[in-house]
Write a protein that holds these residues in place. Structure first.
Motif, short mmCIF file in Angstrom:
data_model
loop_
_atom_site.label_atom_id
_atom_site.label_comp_id
_atom_site.label_asym_id
_atom_site.label_seq_id
_atom_site.Cartn_x
_atom_site.Cartn_y
_atom_site.Cartn_z
N VAL A 184 0.63 -0.98 -0.05
CA VAL A 184 -0.16 0.06 0.00
C VAL A 184 0.74 1.22 0.28
CG1 VAL A 184 -1.90 0.96 1.24
CG2 VAL A 184 -2.09 -0.88 0.85
N LEU A 185 1.78 1.29 0.95
CA LEU A 185 2.78 2.27 0.61
C LEU A 185 3.64 2.53 -0.46
CD1 LEU A 185 3.88 2.34 4.67
CD2 LEU A 185 2.60 3.97 3.47
N ALA A 186 3.67 1.54 -1.29
CA ALA A 186 4.84 1.47 -2.38
C ALA A 186 4.12 2.70 -3.36
CB ALA A 186 4.40 0.08 -3.35
N ILE A 187 2.80 2.67 -2.90
CA ILE A 187 1.22 3.55 -3.93
C ILE A 187 1.99 5.29 -3.80
CG2 ILE A 187 -0.74 4.16 -4.74
CD1 ILE A 187 -1.26 1.09 -4.12
N GLY A 188 1.72 5.19 -2.07
CA GLY A 188 2.20 6.80 -1.87
C GLY A 188 2.37 6.32 -0.57
N ASP B 227 15.33 4.20 0.01
CA ASP B 227 16.58 2.85 0.00
C ASP B 227 16.24 1.48 0.34
OD1 ASP B 227 16.07 3.96 2.49
OD2 ASP B 227 18.71 3.84 3.25
N TRP B 228 14.38 1.49 0.98
CA TRP B 228 13.58 0.57 1.43
C TRP B 228 14.77 -1.03 0.31
CZ3 TRP B 228 10.04 -3.22 0.12
CH2 TRP B 228 9.67 -2.81 -1.63
N LEU B 229 14.56 -0.75 -0.68
CA LEU B 229 14.86 -1.84 -1.72
C LEU B 229 16.00 -2.22 -0.74
CD1 LEU B 229 13.01 -1.36 -4.53
CD2 LEU B 229 12.47 -3.11 -3.31
N ASP B 230 16.88 -1.42 -1.25
CA ASP B 230 18.21 -1.19 -0.27
C ASP B 230 18.78 -2.70 0.65
OD1 ASP B 230 19.29 -0.23 -2.65
OD2 ASP B 230 19.32 1.66 -1.33
#
Length: 159
Positions: free
Chosen positions: A18-22, A73-76
């Motif tokens: 959900v947060l990836a959307i915004g 940088d969460w994907l890092d």
């Protein structure tokens, strides 16, 4: 907390989706998860705390509202977790190429630690009956049983 542990929970993974959307307020996140999966507000709050501690999200206070959004940088963090696994995989490549896995299994079979059964063979019992001195089956003779089992209903001393 390891990134896989963070994303290993369904509720946290859904919060990240959900947060990836915004960015969202905590109330909006709680409403969305309650509608989707009947997750309570306190549970959402706890999961948001885990996401905050693990470095996945950032919270901004705007008056009475708390806005959550994913860090850039969460994907890092996830990639670093994958790199750890990749490193372990690469280190084990030589033993996989040499066939150490089958050799270890063959040694375990020879030692009796692993018993291979054919399909349809009866499954052995988890453990044998208690054996006493000289191999006697003590459980069949009642040895080791509690006298409380005879009075299990509690009615033995009632008149």
């Amino acid at each position: 907390m390891h990134p896989f542990e963070v994303l290993g929970d369904v509720t946290r993974r859904e919060l990240v989706e959900v947060l990836a959307i915004g960015r969202q307020t905590s109330g909006d996140l709680a409403s969305i998860l309650h509608e989707r999966r009947a997750v309570g507000w306190s549970s959402v709050s706890q999961h948001l705390g885990v996401l905050l501690e693990s470095g996945f999200v950032v919270v901004e206070q705007d008056g009475p509202r708390r806005w959550y959004h994913l860090r850039d940088d969460w994907l890092d963090l996830v990639t670093a977790g994958l790199d750890e696994l990749r490193h372990a995989w690469d280190e084990g490549a030589s033993s996989r190429e040499l066939g150490a896995g089958p050799a270890v299994m063959a040694r375990r079979i020879r030692s009796g630690d692993v018993v291979l059964r054919e399909p349809g063979d009866p499954v052995p019992p988890l453990r044998d009956a208690r054996r006493g001195r000289n191999g006697l089956d003590l459980s069949a003779r009642g040895v080791g049983r509690s006298h409380w089992s005879d009075d299990a209903d509690g009615s033995s001393d009632l008149d």
